[in-house]
Structure formats: C-alpha cells, structure tokens
Design a protein around this motif. Structure first.
Motif, PDB file in Angstrom:
ATOM      1  N   ILE A 177       0.700  -1.085  -0.053  1.00  0.00           N
ATOM      2  CA  ILE A 177       0.175  -0.136   0.054  1.00  0.00           C
ATOM      3  C   ILE A 177       0.766   1.170  -0.047  1.00  0.00           C
ATOM      4  O   ILE A 177       0.455   2.302  -0.647  1.00  0.00           O
ATOM      5  N   ARG A 215       1.295   6.067   0.855  1.00  0.00           N
ATOM      6  CA  ARG A 215      -0.124   5.062   0.233  1.00  0.00           C
ATOM      7  C   ARG A 215      -1.009   6.367  -0.086  1.00  0.00           C
ATOM      8  O   ARG A 215      -0.953   7.570   0.225  1.00  0.00           O
ATOM      9  N   PRO A 216      -2.030   5.893  -0.687  1.00  0.00           N
ATOM     10  CA  PRO A 216      -2.962   6.834  -1.113  1.00  0.00           C
ATOM     11  C   PRO A 216      -3.711   7.536   0.200  1.00  0.00           C
ATOM     12  O   PRO A 216      -4.094   6.824   1.110  1.00  0.00           O
ATOM     13  N   GLY A 217      -3.785   8.602   0.315  1.00  0.00           N
ATOM     14  CA  GLY A 217      -4.293   9.554   1.291  1.00  0.00           C
ATOM     15  C   GLY A 217      -3.078   9.730   2.530  1.00  0.00           C
ATOM     16  O   GLY A 217      -3.508  10.606   3.329  1.00  0.00           O
ATOM     17  N   GLY A 218      -2.011   9.362   2.060  1.00  0.00           N
ATOM     18  CA  GLY A 218      -0.769   9.674   3.152  1.00  0.00           C
ATOM     19  C   GLY A 218      -0.321  11.066   2.869  1.00  0.00           C
ATOM     20  O   GLY A 218      -0.700  11.744   1.920  1.00  0.00           O
ATOM     21  N   GLY A 219       0.716  11.171   3.580  1.00  0.00           N
ATOM     22  CA  GLY A 219       1.228  12.651   3.498  1.00  0.00           C
ATOM     23  C   GLY A 219       2.792  12.584   3.091  1.00  0.00           C
ATOM     24  O   GLY A 219       3.599  11.533   3.662  1.00  0.00           O
ATOM     25  N   PHE A 256      -3.953  11.556  -8.755  1.00  0.00           N
ATOM     26  CA  PHE A 256      -4.301  10.168  -8.655  1.00  0.00           C
ATOM     27  C   PHE A 256      -3.797   9.508  -7.520  1.00  0.00           C
ATOM     28  O   PHE A 256      -4.214   8.275  -7.196  1.00  0.00           O
ATOM     29  N   SER A 257      -2.731  10.020  -6.924  1.00  0.00           N
ATOM     30  CA  SER A 257      -1.926   9.355  -5.815  1.00  0.00           C
ATOM     31  C   SER A 257      -2.771   9.788  -4.731  1.00  0.00           C
ATOM     32  O   SER A 257      -2.394   8.727  -3.640  1.00  0.00           O
ATOM     33  N   HIS A 258      -3.650  10.647  -4.678  1.00  0.00           N
ATOM     34  CA  HIS A 258      -4.447  11.205  -3.345  1.00  0.00           C
ATOM     35  C   HIS A 258      -3.202  11.464  -2.181  1.00  0.00           C
ATOM     36  O   HIS A 258      -3.801  11.376  -0.952  1.00  0.00           O
ATOM     37  N   VAL A 259      -2.100  11.663  -2.760  1.00  0.00           N
ATOM     38  CA  VAL A 259      -0.976  12.238  -1.346  1.00  0.00           C
ATOM     39  C   VAL A 259      -1.063  13.645  -1.202  1.00  0.00           C
ATOM     40  O   VAL A 259      -1.214  14.483  -2.102  1.00  0.00           O
ATOM     41  N   GLY A 260      -0.932  14.067   0.150  1.00  0.00           N
ATOM     42  CA  GLY A 260      -1.115  15.251   0.566  1.00  0.00           C
ATOM     43  C   GLY A 260       0.561  15.742   0.383  1.00  0.00           C
ATOM     44  O   GLY A 260       1.391  15.036   0.972  1.00  0.00           O
TER      45      GLY A 260
END
Lengths: 338, 338
Positions: free
Chosen positions: B230, B253-257, B276-280
């Motif tokens: 993940i 991970r997706p939603g990670g920082g 598309f990575s959803h990374v902050g």
C-alpha cells in the motif's frame, strides 16, 4: 436499452447500447432514477481529451436496484440507492483508510447516462435510502454521487476549519457545492471567484460572503486585499487548469491549504515555489463513498440542497442538448430524466 | 572578528570579516558558543548553487547575548540563547499562524560560522535558556536551531500520527533528526532509506525500525513490500532532489502525506500524478521558532539527543575542513567551536 454515446468531440448521441447486465457476482444493475452531465464530461466533448473510439458516457446516478449478483447481499431489487462515480469494495486497505476512490478494486463509472446501469463492486459502493425518497430530493442525492461529494473533499483536502477564510476557484457545479461544504465545515468567510451572474447568485445562496470577478494575478491581488495581504486559510481549486492551480496556490496564505479536485490538465507544480509558499496541497478523486451516509442525511433532512446546481432538466433522450447547453454555459448542470 | 567566507565552489576560507554589530534597534549580537556546517551549505560548496561574489556562510547558532538593540527588551547580555535559521518578529499574521519562517519581516541567517553573529528580529527569534546549560547540551541545542527543528517540521508536514508508518528519505542530519521526530510523534514503524553504515546505526539508535538500501523505483518497491503493497502513511523527504521527491511521492499510500524539507532543486510535481496518488504534499523552511521551547525542553531533559548527528568537532578556524569532510561524506555534520 438506450444510452448516451460520444462519437467525437461535439457529437453525443442517444442510441441503442448493450443492455446493462450482471457480469460479475459483485455487480448490481440499477434502473436510473435521474442522471446528469458533468463538467468533466466536457473535456472529451470539447476535444480536450481524445475520443479514440465511440464509448458510453456518464458517471453520476441514483436509481432503483433492478438485479444483484450472487455476492451482493446488502441490497435487493426495488431499493433506492445512491453511489459514487468511483466504485469500491469498501474493505481493502485504502478503503479502510477512508480513500475508497483509491480502492484496490476501483472501477470508475462511465455508462450512467442510460436507462439502466451496471454497478461494479455494488456491495461496497451503493448506499440505500430508507424507503424511496420524495422525488424533490432526487436532484440533491444525484449531486451527492459526485459534485457535492467532490466539493466536500475539496474542503476537507484544503483543511477548512471553523472560523476560517476559504476561497473557491471555479463556479461550476463542483465549485458551488464546495461553497456548501465550506459553509457546513464552519468557514466564516467564503470568497468565490466567478464572473457569471447566475452562478454568483447561487454561490451567495449557498453561503458565499464575497465574490471576486478578477482572474489570474489580478484575482490573486484581490484575494490578498480581502485577507489583510496574507491570503486565505484554505483554497478549493475546482477547475483543473494550470491557471486555476496557479491562482489557487497564490491565493493561500503561508501555512494554508489548497484542495484540488478538478482533474489536472497540463498542470505542473514548481517544487521551489511550493516550498517557499508553505502551502499544503492535496487532491484527487473524491472519496465520495466515505461521505455518502452523512451527505445523504444532510440532503434528506433539508440541511443542504446541492440539487439547486441543476438549472436545466431534460428528458434523458435529449442528453445531447444537455452537453450543448453546458458547453455554451447556458446551463450550470443538466439533469436527465429517463 | 573572523568568520567563514565562501569565495567559489570548494573554496571556503576563515578570514577577517566585518564585526557583527547592531544595525537596527531590533537586532542583537551574540558571541557564538558553537556553530556548524549544514547540508544545505554544500549546495554552493559543490557549485550546485552559484556563488556570484564572496559572502559569509552559516545559519545555525547558539550563543551568549553580547549586545541588544534599543527595542530588544526580553534579553540581556550574558544570557544563553537558541534561535532559528529564519528570523521572525513573532507578532505578524504569519507568525501568529505558526509559520514564523514565513514572517513578514523574515531575514534568513547567513553569517553564523563566525565568532560573533548579528541576529535580526532578536526579540521574536531568540529563546533564552534558564541559566547557561551544561556544555554537553550545546550540540543538541545547536541542532534544534535548524536540523532538529527541520526534522520535526518534516514529521508534522507529513502528518505523522501515533501508531503510523513513516518513511524517511535521506540520511543526512535532517533525515536523522526526522527519525527522532517521527519517533517522538508516535510512529510505530520508521523506515529509513540509507546506504551508509554509520548513518544506519545512528538512525536505529534514534528509533528507526527498518533500513532500506535500495534507491529510486527499487527503493519504492521495497517500501511497498514492507507496507503490504500500500505504501507508508507518512514520508519525510529530507533531500531536495527530483529523485528524492519522486521516491517520496511514490512511497506514500493513497491518502498519505509527504513532508518535504530539503530546498527543492529542479523539482517539478506533475499535477495529474499527484491527483491520482491522493497524497498530500507540504513543505517549506521549518517554523523552528514555534518548536523552540518544546525542543529545548526535550533536549535539556535528555528525552532526545539530536546532538549525536555531530560526528566531527573542529575548531571554528578549521571550518574549511568541516566542509571538505561533509562533502566527501566522511562526516555527517561538523560542529565548530570558536
């Protein structure tokens, strides 16, 4: 059955397509209650994304369960359901982390402007309402399946806090829903960048406190004026162009956040500039599934009414006119009734 | 007085420079207790940043107040003080928002590898300890003025949470301090990307649970293996190169920082990929001033010992050897004693 198919830029036809049917035991088929045209559908319609071959369109839906696959135990025919434009099993690690739109089994919806729709990952994607909601709520629930959920994500990603100042870049349906979200999350000041009178009006109705009509660096300068020269705590970028992203990044204060939810088209962020801005940046496809129970509740209790973004209602077979009206900015968003 | 001056890449000299003196009523002058060479000093030393004309070097310091300007009321001569590499008035809107390193009156320190140092914005920049700390704490307090504060910021920007998995990219002094920070913030698993044995050892001492020696996409693959495919909740990017940033973004991970604290050199982030990575993503010069009271306390109570990153101690007049040793990776970080 019949549904919308794009053949080339500017050429959307309502025609006979393959019947929606169960392909996997995790699928469901729904009979469309209402569907609509999305701002993102205009990218291929305008030729900004290629159309290599004709394909169905649409990713927003509410409807009645028609049939379920063998592994779909939570739903039964006749139930009214709301889903997300991104399907999810709602059990994988990414789903458990709250990012269902990055589900390991994700399939994006793409055939929703049709009489019936196959829903992959039905068990983890759909949420049923308690009975069939009054028809007046259908537009609001339809909005929840994408634009309202996306506006909510923009506000979350931009870290809107009670008492803060939020700027919304973009006055399309997502931007307008982002105003609702910022308001619900307690933003005290909500500045919307818009130069279209009907959209400004709806933005104010949704909770906008200020409208900025200037664009680009002039728009940024105006935001700075309105925020004591510092910039906004949160900026919700709801367009997806390089200009909008630049405007968003420059409008946030040091330490502020930018949530970007418009699929970026030719956007590159300079590392050094982002570094010295101290701005946090987070975006992506909205994890609508996470929000569904809460947003459905807010709609059905009348707390929010994102259905107002639909200012044009057409029979589904006139879907092509929906595209035209949105392309020509005669309509904010077109609702389609089978 | 004497101090370090860079004349050209590879050419740092310890020579007579203008005396540090009060130029504005908000200044102080300190007598250097200890100072050091920073990884970021190697950019001009290696010619990766231009040296147009000879100039002093150094931005890390602890010392004794020698003299204060008329508006500096909080300090008096003789006090032992710790400051930040970025000075701040600590009263402007950005300072009140906790981003003192974006202070409206910010001046970056740049003359600290010297016997005396002028501190602009002294009132809002310096923090005095309670009496003169035992000399054994000086290296730790010196680290707090930059690398430890920067590692802390990396962990904050990457949103390290109790029980989470953190990856640290970079095994320089900042990366090693980032391990301390991730540990203090409760990360359960701390994976450090390093191929240098002495640094791996120190990383483990600071709390690293895993070491990854692979780099680039191989390193990313290894991180994925260690995180159930993940990716990590948080990635602390402590280098500043395009490769390190790519590695960091791909390891989350997706939603990670991702927190990035190395000044980016030729780094551009693709908007679509970030989406598309959803990374902050958040970075910038660390708001060290905000952390100072807390970090000084952690050092003086012996809870953390970031002073261990100094594995070479030299007399200040041998500063050039400090640069050489770090450039050749013979030393992690060189402490300089006047």
């Amino acid at each position: 059955m019949r549904g919308a198919v794009i053949h080339a830029p500017g050429d959307v036809r309502f025609e006979t397509v393959d019947d929606a049917k169960i392909l996997k035991p995790t699928d469901a088929v729904i009979r469309t209650a209402v569907t609509c045209v999305c701002g993102s559908d205009l990218w291929p319609y305008r030729g900004a994304e290629p159309t290599e071959q004709a394909h169905p369109m649409g990713h927003e839906y509410v409807g009645f369960v028609e049939e379920v696959g063998a592994e779909v135990t939570a739903f039964e025919p006749g139930q009214f359901v709301v889903g997300s434009f991104a399907t999810s099993d709602n059990t994988c690690a990414n789903c458990r982390n709250g990012f269902q739109s990055s589900c390991l089994n994700r399939e994006f919806m793409s055939t929703c402007q049709a009489e019936y729709v196959r829903i992959p990952n039905a068990q983890g994607t759909l949420v049923a309402t308690d009975g069939t909601p009054d028809e007046k709520f259908w537009p609001g629930l339809l909005a929840v399946s994408d634009v309202m959920g996306t506006g909510w994500w923009a506000a979350e990603a931009a870290e809107v806090r009670p008492g803060s100042t939020a700027v919304v870049v973009g006055d399309g349906a997502v931007g307008l829903c982002a105003v609702i979200a910022a308001k619900e999350m307690g933003a005290e000041r909500i500045i919307v960048m818009s130069r279209h009178e009907p959209r400004q009006k709806l933005a104010r109705e949704f909770g906008a406190t200020d409208i900025v009509t200037e664009r680009g660096e002039e728009g940024v300068a105006r935001i700075k004026e309105l925020t004591n020269g510092i910039g906004a705590d949160s900026v919700l970028e709801c367009v997806g162009t390089a200009q909008a992203m630049r405007q968003a990044l420059h409008s946030a204060r040091p330490g502020g956040g930018v949530g970007f939810v418009g699929v970026p088209h030719e956007v590159a962020v300079d590392g050094r500039e982002l570094f010295f801005s101290h701005v946090g940046l987070r975006g992506g496809p909205a994890p609508v599934r996470r929000y569904l129970p809460d947003l459905i509740d807010r709609v059905l209790t009348g707390r929010i009414d994102p259905g107002k973004v639909f200012d044009l209602t057409l029979p589904l077979d006139q879907v092509a006119e929906g595209y035209r009206a949105m392309d020509e900015r005669r309509a904010i968003k077109a609702l389609l009734k089978p």
